[in-house]
Design a protein around this motif. Structure first.
Motif, PDB file in Angstrom:
ATOM      1  N   GLU A   3      -3.966  15.609  -0.505  1.00 61.43           N
ATOM      2  CA  GLU A   3      -3.013  14.638  -1.048  1.00 61.43           C
ATOM      3  C   GLU A   3      -3.434  13.213  -0.720  1.00 61.43           C
ATOM      4  OE1 GLU A   3       1.139  14.905   0.023  1.00 61.43           O
ATOM      5  OE2 GLU A   3       1.558  13.497  -1.573  1.00 61.43           O
ATOM      6  N   VAL A   5      -1.890   9.535  -0.576  1.00 62.99           N
ATOM      7  CA  VAL A   5      -0.684   8.714  -0.651  1.00 62.99           C
ATOM      8  C   VAL A   5      -1.145   7.285  -0.389  1.00 62.99           C
ATOM      9  CG1 VAL A   5       1.644   8.344   0.213  1.00 62.99           C
ATOM     10  CG2 VAL A   5       0.657  10.630   0.267  1.00 62.99           C
ATOM     11  N   PRO A   6      -1.278   6.466  -1.453  1.00 60.91           N
ATOM     12  CA  PRO A   6      -1.916   5.145  -1.297  1.00 60.91           C
ATOM     13  C   PRO A   6      -1.322   4.307  -0.174  1.00 60.91           C
ATOM     14  CG  PRO A   6      -1.527   5.631  -3.603  1.00 60.91           C
ATOM     15  CD  PRO A   6      -0.888   6.751  -2.835  1.00 60.91           C
ATOM     16  N   ALA A   7       0.007   4.294  -0.031  1.00 59.72           N
ATOM     17  CA  ALA A   7       0.624   3.448   0.999  1.00 59.72           C
ATOM     18  C   ALA A   7       0.241   3.925   2.395  1.00 59.72           C
ATOM     19  CB  ALA A   7       2.149   3.444   0.842  1.00 59.72           C
ATOM     20  N   LEU A   8       0.084   5.252   2.569  1.00 52.76           N
ATOM     21  CA  LEU A   8      -0.333   5.785   3.862  1.00 52.76           C
ATOM     22  C   LEU A   8      -1.806   5.470   4.116  1.00 52.76           C
ATOM     23  CD1 LEU A   8       1.206   9.355   4.273  1.00 52.76           C
ATOM     24  CD2 LEU A   8       2.029   7.169   5.120  1.00 52.76           C
ATOM     25  N   ALA A  10      -3.613   3.022   2.910  1.00 51.60           N
ATOM     26  CA  ALA A  10      -3.823   1.592   3.155  1.00 51.60           C
ATOM     27  C   ALA A  10      -3.438   1.233   4.582  1.00 51.60           C
ATOM     28  CB  ALA A  10      -3.001   0.771   2.156  1.00 51.60           C
ATOM     29  N   LEU A  11      -2.323   1.806   5.063  1.00 52.36           N
ATOM     30  CA  LEU A  11      -1.881   1.526   6.433  1.00 52.36           C
ATOM     31  C   LEU A  11      -2.873   2.117   7.437  1.00 52.36           C
ATOM     32  CD1 LEU A  11       0.101   0.455   8.495  1.00 52.36           C
ATOM     33  CD2 LEU A  11       1.561   2.441   8.085  1.00 52.36           C
ATOM     34  N   ALA A  14      -5.809  -0.154   7.623  1.00 49.50           N
ATOM     35  CA  ALA A  14      -5.498  -1.412   8.313  1.00 49.50           C
ATOM     36  C   ALA A  14      -5.455  -1.197   9.827  1.00 49.50           C
ATOM     37  CB  ALA A  14      -4.170  -1.978   7.813  1.00 49.50           C
TER      38      ALA A  14
ATOM     39  N   ALA B  43      -3.550  -7.869   6.708  1.00 49.04           N
ATOM     40  CA  ALA B  43      -3.570  -6.568   6.029  1.00 49.04           C
ATOM     41  C   ALA B  43      -2.640  -5.586   6.722  1.00 49.04           C
ATOM     42  CB  ALA B  43      -4.997  -6.021   5.997  1.00 49.04           C
ATOM     43  N   LEU B  44      -2.643  -5.605   8.061  1.00 49.89           N
ATOM     44  CA  LEU B  44      -1.796  -4.673   8.808  1.00 49.89           C
ATOM     45  C   LEU B  44      -0.322  -4.958   8.569  1.00 49.89           C
ATOM     46  CD1 LEU B  44      -1.495  -2.372  10.754  1.00 49.89           C
ATOM     47  CD2 LEU B  44      -1.994  -3.917  12.644  1.00 49.89           C
ATOM     48  N   THR B  47       0.468  -3.904   4.864  1.00 51.37           N
ATOM     49  CA  THR B  47       0.499  -2.463   4.599  1.00 51.37           C
ATOM     50  C   THR B  47       1.667  -1.794   5.324  1.00 51.37           C
ATOM     51  OG1 THR B  47      -1.126  -2.135   6.367  1.00 51.37           O
ATOM     52  CG2 THR B  47      -1.968  -2.224   4.117  1.00 51.37           C
ATOM     53  N   ASN B  50       4.673  -2.496   3.182  1.00 53.62           N
ATOM     54  CA  ASN B  50       4.546  -1.696   1.979  1.00 53.62           C
ATOM     55  C   ASN B  50       4.893  -0.228   2.243  1.00 53.62           C
ATOM     56  OD1 ASN B  50       3.650  -1.212  -0.775  1.00 53.62           O
ATOM     57  ND2 ASN B  50       1.886  -0.202   0.162  1.00 53.62           N
ATOM     58  N   ALA B  51       4.347   0.314   3.350  1.00 55.55           N
ATOM     59  CA  ALA B  51       4.605   1.718   3.676  1.00 55.55           C
ATOM     60  C   ALA B  51       6.081   1.942   3.989  1.00 55.55           C
ATOM     61  CB  ALA B  51       3.725   2.157   4.843  1.00 55.55           C
ATOM     62  N   ARG B  54       7.871   2.057   0.662  1.00 54.22           N
ATOM     63  CA  ARG B  54       7.559   3.098  -0.313  1.00 54.22           C
ATOM     64  C   ARG B  54       7.658   4.528   0.194  1.00 54.22           C
ATOM     65  NH1 ARG B  54       4.489   1.551  -4.849  1.00 54.22           N
ATOM     66  NH2 ARG B  54       4.206  -0.705  -4.912  1.00 54.22           N
ATOM     67  N   ILE B  55       7.313   4.732   1.474  1.00 57.03           N
ATOM     68  CA  ILE B  55       7.184   6.115   1.943  1.00 57.03           C
ATOM     69  C   ILE B  55       8.547   6.744   2.213  1.00 57.03           C
ATOM     70  CG2 ILE B  55       6.285   7.595   3.782  1.00 57.03           C
ATOM     71  CD1 ILE B  55       4.121   6.527   2.002  1.00 57.03           C
ATOM     72  N   GLU B  66       5.190   8.987  -1.765  1.00 57.87           N
ATOM     73  CA  GLU B  66       5.742   7.796  -2.423  1.00 57.87           C
ATOM     74  C   GLU B  66       6.632   8.186  -3.589  1.00 57.87           C
ATOM     75  OE1 GLU B  66       3.017   4.565  -3.288  1.00 57.87           O
ATOM     76  OE2 GLU B  66       1.578   5.419  -1.881  1.00 57.87           O
ATOM     77  N   ALA B  71       2.451  15.383  -3.659  1.00 57.74           N
ATOM     78  CA  ALA B  71       1.407  15.860  -4.566  1.00 57.74           C
ATOM     79  C   ALA B  71       1.233  17.378  -4.469  1.00 57.74           C
ATOM     80  CB  ALA B  71       0.085  15.158  -4.264  1.00 57.74           C
ATOM     81  N   ILE B  72       1.465  17.935  -3.269  1.00 57.48           N
ATOM     82  CA  ILE B  72       1.281  19.381  -3.100  1.00 57.48           C
ATOM     83  C   ILE B  72       2.373  20.146  -3.838  1.00 57.48           C
ATOM     84  CG2 ILE B  72       1.243  21.256  -1.408  1.00 57.48           C
ATOM     85  CD1 ILE B  72      -0.008  19.233   0.577  1.00 57.48           C
TER      86      ILE B  72
END
Lengths: 200, 200
Positions: A3, A5-8, A10-11, A14, B43-44, B47, B50-51, B54-55, B66, B71-72
């Protein structure tokens, strides 16, 4: 992992920019923050933003501070004629642990390193000259005990001695509480050469 | 340290909420971020925000995602009749490394722990029942190999067996590549009791 998960991701990336954090611990941090400590995650994001906005370099010594002058430069209790030269702001807390030091600092923001193309013109030595002109009588050079740190110390010695300033260097030797078998050969060499008489 | 810089102290405290980060490494991280990698600090912070925004948890299995479904759960390639029960979302990437697993997951968001006052009513077992009702035929319980994890596994066995579901448990034993002298006694005990015939 199957899987994405873009937000995960990216974090996780970082967090790996932190020193000493690899992919596994970054992922552990991500799950910790998002599952168990969202409050801590918010605090981290907020304090980062705040620090990025507020923290700058002291106009006089290059230490990190929120003000024009850092607290050490601004203090009337500190000896302005005794200057300790360090490579980076993070070296200051280390020297401050030595309760005996009551002088002020000058941060070089690096060290001379011909191999990396860093020469005298790349470091703020003019600011150091300025400090000397303001009445410094002794400079203790506390650059790292590396080849580059030693070269930087010798350069400072050459630059400042003509101005009549006493230039000293932190002593090298066996750490207090250190057991001899864990001390490396070059340090023992130095400790032997600089041995002192107990009668003094 | 004699100097207090509030923005630095707040960031140092926030970094110590990360698992495995103590006062010294937190301070090292602070100086690294502010002196050498302000881009990384930005960046930290970004992100993280953002996380946090979204998460959330997958509606079906409680995995981090997200979207409504992770996805699974959303994949048509995964076997929806074979369910792996884990304690936390961070256990899923670990099981996913075992390329042989092609089923789906259910995250308990904890484990039974009478000492901490966590009983069956505190964990989302109703969601597990729901998954069983949707046609799961085998549940492999991958809770941790701790007292609480084992107790949780037995509870799941008792709860699901009457429904005609096959309940299994991850095998215990010597890790592949593990050298015997570094394997603890209880694991070796298990490995001995569950020894298998090479003729099989």
């Amino acid at each position: 992992m199957s899987e994405r998960v873009p937000a995960l991701d990216a974090l996780t990336d970082a967090l790996q920019r932190l020193p000493g954090v690899g992919p596994k611990s970054a992922r552990r941090m991500v799950y910790h923050l998002l599952e168990r400590d969202r409050e801590g995650a918010r605090a981290l994001a907020g304090t980062l933003d705040n620090a990025l906005e507020r923290i700058r370099h002291c106009r006089r010594c290059n230490n990190l501070t929120e003000n024009e002058l850092c607290a050490i430069c601004a203090s009337e209790q500190r000896d302005q004629s005794f200057l300790c030269v360090v490579e980076t702001p993070s070296d200051i807390p280390a020297v401050e642990q030595a309760a005996s030091f009551n002088g002020t600092y000058y941060v070089l923001m690096g060290r001379l390193s011909p191999l990396d193309g860093i020469g005298p013109e790349d470091l703020p030595f003019d600011g150091l000259d300025q400090r000397i002109a303001e009445g410094v009588t002794e400079v203790v050079v506390a650059t790292n005990a590396t080849v580059e740190g030693e070269a930087t110390a010798h350069y400072i010695q050459d630059r400042l001695q003509p101005k009549g300033v006493r230039v000293t260097r932190l002593a090298h030797g066996v750490p207090l509480g250190g057991e001899l078998e864990f001390v490396d050969g070059s340090t023992l060499d130095q400790a032997l050469q600089r041995r002192y008489s107990l009668e003094e």
